[in-house]
Write an enzyme that holds these catalytic residues in place. Structure first.
Site, PDB file in Angstrom:
ATOM      1  N   ASP A 225      -1.363   9.480 -10.660  1.00  0.00           N
ATOM      2  CA  ASP A 225      -1.290   8.398 -11.650  1.00  0.00           C
ATOM      3  C   ASP A 225       0.159   8.072 -11.988  1.00  0.00           C
ATOM      4  O   ASP A 225       0.537   6.905 -12.134  1.00  0.00           O
ATOM      5  CB  ASP A 225      -2.033   8.803 -12.934  1.00  0.00           C
ATOM      6  CG  ASP A 225      -3.546   8.817 -12.755  1.00  0.00           C
ATOM      7  OD1 ASP A 225      -4.028   8.299 -11.729  1.00  0.00           O
ATOM      8  OD2 ASP A 225      -4.240   9.341 -13.645  1.00  0.00           O
TER       9      ASP A 225
ATOM     10  N   ASP B 202       0.856  -1.180   0.000  1.00  0.00           N
ATOM     11  CA  ASP B 202       0.000   0.000   0.000  1.00  0.00           C
ATOM     12  C   ASP B 202       0.897   1.236   0.000  1.00  0.00           C
ATOM     13  O   ASP B 202       1.789   1.371   0.857  1.00  0.00           O
ATOM     14  CB  ASP B 202      -0.906   0.006   1.231  1.00  0.00           C
ATOM     15  CG  ASP B 202      -1.935   1.122   1.166  1.00  0.00           C
ATOM     16  OD1 ASP B 202      -2.902   0.994   0.404  1.00  0.00           O
ATOM     17  OD2 ASP B 202      -1.747   2.120   1.890  1.00  0.00           O
TER      18      ASP B 202
ATOM     19  N   HIS C  71      -4.144  14.656  -9.317  1.00  0.00           N
ATOM     20  CA  HIS C  71      -4.393  13.261  -9.674  1.00  0.00           C
ATOM     21  C   HIS C  71      -3.516  12.779 -10.825  1.00  0.00           C
ATOM     22  O   HIS C  71      -3.185  11.585 -10.906  1.00  0.00           O
ATOM     23  CB  HIS C  71      -5.877  13.070 -10.023  1.00  0.00           C
ATOM     24  CG  HIS C  71      -6.767  13.137  -8.824  1.00  0.00           C
ATOM     25  ND1 HIS C  71      -6.883  12.095  -7.930  1.00  0.00           N
ATOM     26  CD2 HIS C  71      -7.572  14.131  -8.352  1.00  0.00           C
ATOM     27  CE1 HIS C  71      -7.727  12.435  -6.963  1.00  0.00           C
ATOM     28  NE2 HIS C  71      -8.153  13.664  -7.195  1.00  0.00           N
TER      29      HIS C  71
ATOM     30  N   GLU D  54      -4.511   2.425  -4.585  1.00  0.00           N
ATOM     31  CA  GLU D  54      -3.061   2.454  -4.419  1.00  0.00           C
ATOM     32  C   GLU D  54      -2.523   1.149  -3.833  1.00  0.00           C
ATOM     33  O   GLU D  54      -1.352   1.072  -3.462  1.00  0.00           O
ATOM     34  CB  GLU D  54      -2.654   3.629  -3.524  1.00  0.00           C
ATOM     35  CG  GLU D  54      -3.107   3.536  -2.073  1.00  0.00           C
ATOM     36  CD  GLU D  54      -4.482   4.136  -1.849  1.00  0.00           C
ATOM     37  OE1 GLU D  54      -4.769   4.526  -0.701  1.00  0.00           O
ATOM     38  OE2 GLU D  54      -5.271   4.215  -2.807  1.00  0.00           O
TER      39      GLU D  54
ATOM     40  N   ASN E 141      -1.923  12.886  -3.584  1.00  0.00           N
ATOM     41  CA  ASN E 141      -2.859  13.347  -4.615  1.00  0.00           C
ATOM     42  C   ASN E 141      -3.318  14.778  -4.341  1.00  0.00           C
ATOM     43  O   ASN E 141      -3.410  15.609  -5.252  1.00  0.00           O
ATOM     44  CB  ASN E 141      -4.079  12.425  -4.666  1.00  0.00           C
ATOM     45  CG  ASN E 141      -3.926  11.337  -5.710  1.00  0.00           C
ATOM     46  OD1 ASN E 141      -3.111  11.447  -6.614  1.00  0.00           O
ATOM     47  ND2 ASN E 141      -4.712  10.284  -5.583  1.00  0.00           N
TER      48      ASN E 141
END
Length: 331
Positions: free
Chosen positions: A216, A199, A212, A242, A207
């Site tokens: 990514d 994780d 965002h 994630e 973010n």
């Protein structure tokens, strides 16, 4: 579609019909076909009553044939029938309705032969039977080749559907399909199977801080860390959001922990922004390691790795935690 003549008065010859070529007695066959109608179709016009068991032979022009229009099995395949070629053979042979949709691609002349006359032609001369066998054999080969191509294409799209579009890792659908098999194989052969749950740390904050699109890119960078560091026999999966996962077949507890620690170190070094004028935040991750236990299924294995992952988070993140199996009660 209207009748413009009969075969006997049309000027066409037996040699113009592929199914009757190389006959020993063209005159006898021509006599049998003499009263068969020659129909005229304008461009775009459909063959009327094409659902009857009849043989249609193109004398001039061209027809388009789309099969299985009334069975819900149409796949978009369309055949082009040129002068001398025919359609409807199978409907005559199995005495079933012709389910083809037949349309003229240009102004065309078509010879129509009723099913009972086709059988009479077969009885009178074996040339039609021989040519039919050759034609059907060719079509079976062509259909088999097309089926193989579709199977390969279907497998390609099936594999494509099991890849995560953002990271290039396997996705949850792949995991649901393959993990039960991997677990069953490992249990049956008593081989080790390790699972690492991963994780990304504080990903929501990342973010919020960088947007965002940068998030990514961080996911892609993390995925690259995993895919570039694993053996060809290992598998990296985007589990969701994630969260990622690594499957290590034939891997013991000790080796799996070492792999996780190596991945943890490489994750700290991952470059998210290639543009050095921008801030270069490090992406870190927490790792939970578990190995398959006797009589454990895939859900229990994932739960064990997930429990270890949460312990890694509780210990401060950016670290590896290993699931310790509960020792059996001693008598």
């Amino acid at each position: 579609m209207k009748q413009i003549s009969t075969f006997g008065s049309s000027g066409y010859q037996i040699s113009d019909l592929q199914l009757l070529r190389n006959s020993d007695d063209d005159a006898a066959l021509a006599k049998l076909l003499a009263h068969c109608p020659v129909m005229l179709l304008e461009s775009g016009q459909a063959v009327a009553e094409s659902n009857r068991a009849r043989l249609y032979i193109v004398l001039r022009g061209a027809l388009s044939v789309a099969t299985d229009t009334r069975t819900g099995m149409a796949d978009g395949t369309v055949s082009k029938i040129l002068p001398g070629e025919s359609v409807g053979e199978q409907s005559v042979l199995d005495e079933e309705a012709n389910l083809s949709s037949i349309t003229a691609l240009e102004q065309s002349e078509v010879l129509v032969i009723e099913a009972d006359l086709v059988w009479k032609l077969i009885d009178e001369s074996n040339v039609l039977a021989r040519n039919l066998l050759r034609l059907l054999s060719f079509r079976i080969r062509a259909a088999n080749a097309q089926l193989r191509r579709r199977q390969k294409l279907g497998e390609f799209y099936r594999q494509l559907s099991m890849i995560d579009g953002l990271t290039g890792l396997y996705n949850r659908a792949w995991l649901n399909d393959l993990l039960p098999t991997m677990v069953a194989t490992a249990q049956g052969s008593h081989a080790p199977l390790a699972l690492i749950m991963i994780d990304l740390d504080h990903f929501k904050k990342f973010n919020d801080s960088h947007g965002h699109l940068a998030g990514d890119q961080a996911l892609r960078a993390a995925a690259h860390v995993l895919s570039s560091a694993l053996r060809p026999t290992d598998f990296a999966v985007r589990y969701g959001g994630e969260e990622m996962m690594v499957l290590l077949p034939d891997t013991s507890d000790k080796v799996a922990v070492a792999v996780a620690e190596r991945l943890c170190e490489r994750m700290q070094q991952a470059v998210v922004f290639g543009d050095m004028r921008l801030p270069l935040p490090h992406v870190t991750a927490s790792f939970g390691v578990a190995t398959l236990q006797a009589e454990q299924d895939e859900s229990a294995l994932i739960a064990a790795a997930d429990g270890a992952l949460y312990r890694a988070k509780e210990l401060g993140r950016n670290r590896v935690a290993h699931h310790e199996p509960t020792a059996p009660d001693q008598p």
